[in-house]
Design an enzyme around this catalytic site. Sequence first.
Site, PDB file in Angstrom:
ATOM      1  N   HIS A 132      56.152  77.086-103.154  1.00  0.00           N
ATOM      2  CA  HIS A 132      57.392  77.336-102.416  1.00  0.00           C
ATOM      3  C   HIS A 132      57.709  78.833-102.502  1.00  0.00           C
ATOM      4  CE1 HIS A 132      58.794  73.133-101.621  1.00  0.00           C
ATOM      5  NE2 HIS A 132      57.894  72.901-102.584  1.00  0.00           N
ATOM      6  N   HIS A 158      59.297  73.314 -94.836  1.00  0.00           N
ATOM      7  CA  HIS A 158      58.859  72.942 -96.178  1.00  0.00           C
ATOM      8  C   HIS A 158      58.210  74.125 -96.884  1.00  0.00           C
ATOM      9  CE1 HIS A 158      56.641  69.627 -98.705  1.00  0.00           C
ATOM     10  NE2 HIS A 158      56.975  70.669 -99.451  1.00  0.00           N
ATOM     11  N   GLY A 200      55.484  73.807-107.126  1.00  0.00           N
ATOM     12  CA  GLY A 200      54.109  74.191-106.824  1.00  0.00           C
ATOM     13  C   GLY A 200      53.086  73.385-107.595  1.00  0.00           C
ATOM     14  N   TYR A 219      31.225  92.843 -98.311  1.00  0.00           N
ATOM     15  CA  TYR A 219      32.257  93.297 -99.233  1.00  0.00           C
ATOM     16  C   TYR A 219      31.956  92.801-100.649  1.00  0.00           C
ATOM     17  CZ  TYR A 219      36.870  93.915-101.386  1.00  0.00           C
ATOM     18  OH  TYR A 219      37.895  94.278-102.224  1.00  0.00           O
ATOM     19  N   ASP A 230      41.705  90.267 -93.521  1.00  0.00           N
ATOM     20  CA  ASP A 230      40.694  90.158 -94.567  1.00  0.00           C
ATOM     21  C   ASP A 230      40.496  88.719 -95.030  1.00  0.00           C
ATOM     22  OD1 ASP A 230      39.999  92.836 -94.704  1.00  0.00           O
ATOM     23  OD2 ASP A 230      41.425  93.302 -96.299  1.00  0.00           O
ATOM     24  N   HIS A 282      49.705  74.304-103.273  1.00  0.00           N
ATOM     25  CA  HIS A 282      50.994  74.238-102.582  1.00  0.00           C
ATOM     26  C   HIS A 282      52.006  75.022-103.390  1.00  0.00           C
ATOM     27  CE1 HIS A 282      54.563  72.954-100.556  1.00  0.00           C
ATOM     28  NE2 HIS A 282      54.964  72.157-101.542  1.00  0.00           N
ATOM     29  N   GLY A 291      56.692  67.625-112.399  1.00  0.00           N
ATOM     30  CA  GLY A 291      57.851  68.063-113.158  1.00  0.00           C
ATOM     31  C   GLY A 291      57.603  68.668-114.514  1.00  0.00           C
TER      32      GLY A 291
END
Length: 237
Positions: free
Chosen positions: A102, A176, A32, A234, A125, A100, A50
Amino acid sequence: MTTRHSLTALRREVLAANLRIPASGLATLTWGNVSGVDRDAGVFVIKPSGVPYAELREEHLVTVALDDGRVVDGDLRPSTDTETHRCLYRAFPALGGVTHTHSTYAVAFAQARAPVPVLGTTHADTFNGPVPVTDDLTPEQCARDYEYHTGQVVVDLLGGDGERAAAVPGALVARHGPFTWGPTATASLENAVVLEAVAEMALHTLRLASAAVPPPPHLVARHYTRKHGPDAYYGNG
């Protein structure tokens, strides 16, 4: 013109958003990444490749040029998904942040090549419609500039339509996983959290009732527009 102060603030926001990935249960190991863009400076800041979240520090973040992807600041290699982020920023000028992950349930839909359907108001929402899924990348797209083409299939999925990207701030790349976005890095991360939650809800709903159908359009519209757009009411911000 961007000041050092504003770029420092962006780096702090991007760091905080990245650290929320594991805190929100969206990451395994180093999977991520979150980025945030400074349009005036023509750069974006992204997690390095990494580096474990527990070790991630502000000085590890990498600054990348929006126009050509070169590293302009940082001693580490940027995320392998950097070119995907850059593609999305270039296609949709309103984007301020991209996330991004996983995360398990969103990835399950991506691996099934199935959009996350609107089955209730929690989904509506945030996402004004199903969260769509791309086509598979072609052999040619995988062979060259794979990460950039990963972004391009999302752009193609949305027809390059910035309004559609704003209304449904996320997509699944087939086989993916999810990419989400928003006006800031923080907002893009929050949309990733919501996407994982509604994907889990959808999967449980479909297990209970495989023929479940979306709510009526007027209910979806009410829940979306009370949080988004000129008539939103809201919150107390």
